[in-house]
Design an enzyme around this catalytic site. Structure first.
Site, PDB file in Angstrom:
ATOM      1  N   ALA A 176     -38.429 106.671 -64.414  1.00 59.22           N
ATOM      2  CA  ALA A 176     -39.532 107.079 -63.784  1.00 59.22           C
ATOM      3  C   ALA A 176     -40.410 105.809 -62.965  1.00 59.22           C
ATOM      4  O   ALA A 176     -39.985 104.779 -63.087  1.00 59.22           O
ATOM      5  CB  ALA A 176     -40.656 107.405 -64.995  1.00 59.22           C
ATOM      6  N   GLY A 186     -35.604 107.428 -66.980  1.00 53.42           N
ATOM      7  CA  GLY A 186     -35.775 108.864 -66.559  1.00 53.42           C
ATOM      8  C   GLY A 186     -34.485 109.545 -65.722  1.00 53.42           C
ATOM      9  O   GLY A 186     -34.053 110.456 -65.540  1.00 53.42           O
ATOM     10  N   GLU A 220     -36.503 101.693 -71.876  1.00 50.08           N
ATOM     11  CA  GLU A 220     -37.850 101.717 -72.098  1.00 50.08           C
ATOM     12  C   GLU A 220     -38.364 100.992 -73.218  1.00 50.08           C
ATOM     13  O   GLU A 220     -39.716 100.406 -73.143  1.00 50.08           O
ATOM     14  CB  GLU A 220     -38.264 103.319 -72.462  1.00 50.08           C
ATOM     15  CG  GLU A 220     -38.159 104.282 -71.449  1.00 50.08           C
ATOM     16  CD  GLU A 220     -36.694 104.736 -71.225  1.00 50.08           C
ATOM     17  OE1 GLU A 220     -35.885 104.485 -71.741  1.00 50.08           O
ATOM     18  OE2 GLU A 220     -36.439 105.859 -70.533  1.00 50.08           O
ATOM     19  N   GLU A 249     -31.952 109.952 -68.042  1.00 51.63           N
ATOM     20  CA  GLU A 249     -32.459 111.426 -68.899  1.00 51.63           C
ATOM     21  C   GLU A 249     -32.223 112.509 -67.661  1.00 51.63           C
ATOM     22  O   GLU A 249     -31.779 113.464 -68.131  1.00 51.63           O
ATOM     23  CB  GLU A 249     -33.941 111.314 -69.065  1.00 51.63           C
ATOM     24  CG  GLU A 249     -34.316 110.532 -70.190  1.00 51.63           C
ATOM     25  CD  GLU A 249     -35.795 110.273 -70.469  1.00 51.63           C
ATOM     26  OE1 GLU A 249     -36.400 109.647 -69.424  1.00 51.63           O
ATOM     27  OE2 GLU A 249     -36.318 110.701 -71.356  1.00 51.63           O
TER      28      GLU A 249
HETATM   29  N1  COA Z   1     -40.056 102.179 -61.084  1.00 51.04           N
HETATM   30  C1  COA Z   1     -40.652 101.785 -59.851  1.00 51.04           C
HETATM   31  N2  COA Z   1     -40.142 100.855 -58.949  1.00 51.04           N
HETATM   32  C2  COA Z   1     -38.978 100.755 -59.144  1.00 51.04           C
HETATM   33  C3  COA Z   1     -38.195 101.180 -60.518  1.00 51.04           C
HETATM   34  C4  COA Z   1     -38.702 101.829 -61.355  1.00 51.04           C
HETATM   35  N3  COA Z   1     -38.294 102.569 -62.319  1.00 51.04           N
HETATM   36  N4  COA Z   1     -37.087 100.559 -60.330  1.00 51.04           N
HETATM   37  C5  COA Z   1     -36.659  99.836 -59.333  1.00 51.04           C
HETATM   38  N5  COA Z   1     -38.123  99.841 -58.640  1.00 51.04           N
HETATM   39  C6  COA Z   1     -38.343  99.403 -57.314  1.00 51.04           C
HETATM   40  C7  COA Z   1     -38.637  97.663 -57.644  1.00 51.04           C
HETATM   41  O1  COA Z   1     -39.951  97.519 -58.059  1.00 51.04           O
HETATM   42  C8  COA Z   1     -38.271  97.286 -56.047  1.00 51.04           C
HETATM   43  O2  COA Z   1     -39.433  97.470 -55.344  1.00 51.04           O
HETATM   44  P1  COA Z   1     -40.194  96.143 -54.384  1.00 51.04           P
HETATM   45  O3  COA Z   1     -38.841  96.082 -53.349  1.00 51.04           O
HETATM   46  O4  COA Z   1     -41.211  97.060 -53.538  1.00 51.04           O
HETATM   47  O5  COA Z   1     -40.650  95.156 -55.204  1.00 51.04           O
HETATM   48  C9  COA Z   1     -37.157  98.231 -55.665  1.00 51.04           C
HETATM   49  O6  COA Z   1     -37.250  99.091 -56.283  1.00 51.04           O
HETATM   50  C10 COA Z   1     -35.706  97.209 -55.708  1.00 51.04           C
HETATM   51  O7  COA Z   1     -35.739  97.070 -57.191  1.00 51.04           O
HETATM   52  P2  COA Z   1     -35.165  95.669 -57.477  1.00 51.04           P
HETATM   53  O8  COA Z   1     -35.614  95.363 -59.060  1.00 51.04           O
HETATM   54  O9  COA Z   1     -35.636  94.577 -56.653  1.00 51.04           O
HETATM   55  O10 COA Z   1     -33.920  95.601 -57.656  1.00 51.04           O
HETATM   56  P3  COA Z   1     -32.734  94.918 -58.319  1.00 51.04           P
HETATM   57  O11 COA Z   1     -31.307  95.100 -57.837  1.00 51.04           O
HETATM   58  O12 COA Z   1     -32.994  93.527 -58.667  1.00 51.04           O
HETATM   59  O13 COA Z   1     -32.469  95.533 -59.870  1.00 51.04           O
HETATM   60  C11 COA Z   1     -32.925  97.443 -61.301  1.00 51.04           C
HETATM   61  C12 COA Z   1     -32.355  96.918 -60.117  1.00 51.04           C
HETATM   62  C13 COA Z   1     -32.544  98.798 -61.380  1.00 51.04           C
HETATM   63  C14 COA Z   1     -31.927  96.676 -62.515  1.00 51.04           C
HETATM   64  C15 COA Z   1     -34.310  97.102 -61.451  1.00 51.04           C
HETATM   65  O14 COA Z   1     -34.896  97.585 -60.606  1.00 51.04           O
HETATM   66  C16 COA Z   1     -34.802  97.554 -62.823  1.00 51.04           C
HETATM   67  O15 COA Z   1     -34.817  96.958 -63.980  1.00 51.04           O
HETATM   68  N6  COA Z   1     -35.697  98.612 -62.581  1.00 51.04           N
HETATM   69  C17 COA Z   1     -36.484  99.352 -63.784  1.00 51.04           C
HETATM   70  C18 COA Z   1     -35.607 100.118 -64.505  1.00 51.04           C
HETATM   71  C19 COA Z   1     -36.484 100.764 -65.765  1.00 51.04           C
HETATM   72  O16 COA Z   1     -37.025 100.193 -66.614  1.00 51.04           O
HETATM   73  N7  COA Z   1     -36.461 102.012 -65.854  1.00 51.04           N
HETATM   74  C20 COA Z   1     -37.144 102.925 -66.836  1.00 51.04           C
HETATM   75  C21 COA Z   1     -38.429 103.273 -66.425  1.00 51.04           C
HETATM   76  S1  COA Z   1     -39.284 104.070 -67.873  1.00 51.04           S
END
Ligand code: COA
Length: 258
Positions: free
Chosen positions: A65, A110, A133, A113
């Site tokens: 999400a 999400g 989460e 999910e």
């Molecule tokens: N919601 C909003 N933005 C998200 C996102 C999310 N769930 N997941 C990634 N993004 C955004 C990042 O903020 C970043 O945006 P920016 O360039 O404007 O700063 C962009 O996507 C790229 O992500 P980044 O974290 O820089 O890439 P990465 O390769 O270093 O890491 C992940 C990839 C997927 C491991 C990492 O983005 C992550 O942990 N995301 C969240 C996962 C999460 O907790 N999901 C559950 C949500 S309830």
């Protein structure tokens, strides 16, 4: 028509791509609303027999999400958000046309999910699944606690939920979370290959299989009774007559979904 989804239709298969690659295809309100609308539209489209859900770009299926939309939400708004996500994902699970997730990278929160609400999953070798989460002081809200237990069993599901650990594609396959692992290049073509076989089968019988299988996890239904009902309903279809006649006449059946 859609700002955050791409829809391609070819050979009776619709490929629905969540298209926010710069944000790892995170599910914001727009994506969820469009997904809701697209599933209805594709289910009503008689040229489509099956659907693929995938993510744009090489890195992510859906990384969850959209976390930026969590800030400032109160409890009532959070409940409404989870109820809406659950409703849309249940629509995917209950779709009478098969919906398969082609998981092309991170499927977190999400995203995992969403993949689990599809009827089954293929993954590329670089896919990673997880429910992170608890890192945010949260739990899954779009059905993840339920479908993860259903798919991989309670012990492993609780481990993944409370460690926030990710699993790679091959471990996801050994857990039963995905059916097949392919190279990133072949993910869509392999998924389409499976769906092109499914598309030759009787659509109403396929819908009945989905309904009966979903009844296992529906406490308002008795799955065995549901199976008997669906079995009986198949006998009223032109496709069943065609399937049986084609077998007896030693020819290929041509199903019309009627
Ligand atoms: N919601 C909003 N933005 C998200 C996102 C999310 N769930 N997941 C990634 N993004 C955004 C990042 O903020 C970043 O945006 P920016 O360039 O404007 O700063 C962009 O996507 C790229 O992500 P980044 O974290 O820089 O890439 P990465 O390769 O270093 O890491 C992940 C990839 C997927 C491991 C990492 O983005 C992550 O942990 N995301 C969240 C996962 C999460 O907790 N999901 C559950 C949500 S309830």
């Amino acid at each position: 028509m859609y700002s955050s989804l791409l829809i391609e239709k070819e050979n009776n298969i619709a490929t629905l791509t969540i298209n926010r690659p710069d944000k790892m295809n995170a599910l914001n309100k727009t994506v969820l609303d469009e997904l809701d609308r697209a599933i209805d539209e594709l289910n009503a489209d008689s040229s489509i027999r099956s659907i693929i859900i995938t993510g744009a770009g090489p890195k992510a299926f859906v990384a969850g999400a959209d976390i930026s939309e969590f800030k400032g939400l109160n409890k009532e708004q959070a409940i409404a958000m989870a109820e809406k996500g659950q409703r849309i994902f249940k629509k995917i699970e209950d779709s009478s046309k098969p919906i398969v997730a082609a998981v092309n990278g991170f499927a977190l929160g999400g995203g995992c999910e969403l993949a689990m609400s599809c009827h089954f999953r293929l993954a590329s070798e670089n896919a990673k699944f997880g429910q992170p989460e608890v890192n945010l002081g949260l739990i899954p809200g779009y059905g993840g606690t339920q479908r993860l237990v259903q798919l991989i069993g309670k012990g492993k599901a609780i481990e993944l939920l409370i460690t926030a650990n990710m699993v790679g594609a091959s471990e996801a396959k050994s857990l039963g979370l995905v059916n097949q692992v392919t190279s990133a290049e072949e993910l869509l073509s392999e998924t389409k290959k499976i769906l092109s076989v499914i598309n030759t089968k009787a659509p109403l019988a396929i819908a009945s299989c989905i309904k009966a299988a979903n009844a296992v996890f529906d406490e308002t239904k008795n799955g065995f009774r549901e199976e008997v009902k669906e079995f009986g309903d198949c006998f009223g279809t032109a496709d069943m007559t065609e399937g049986v006649n084609a077998f007896l006449e030693k020819r290929k059946a041509e199903f019309k979904g009627k």
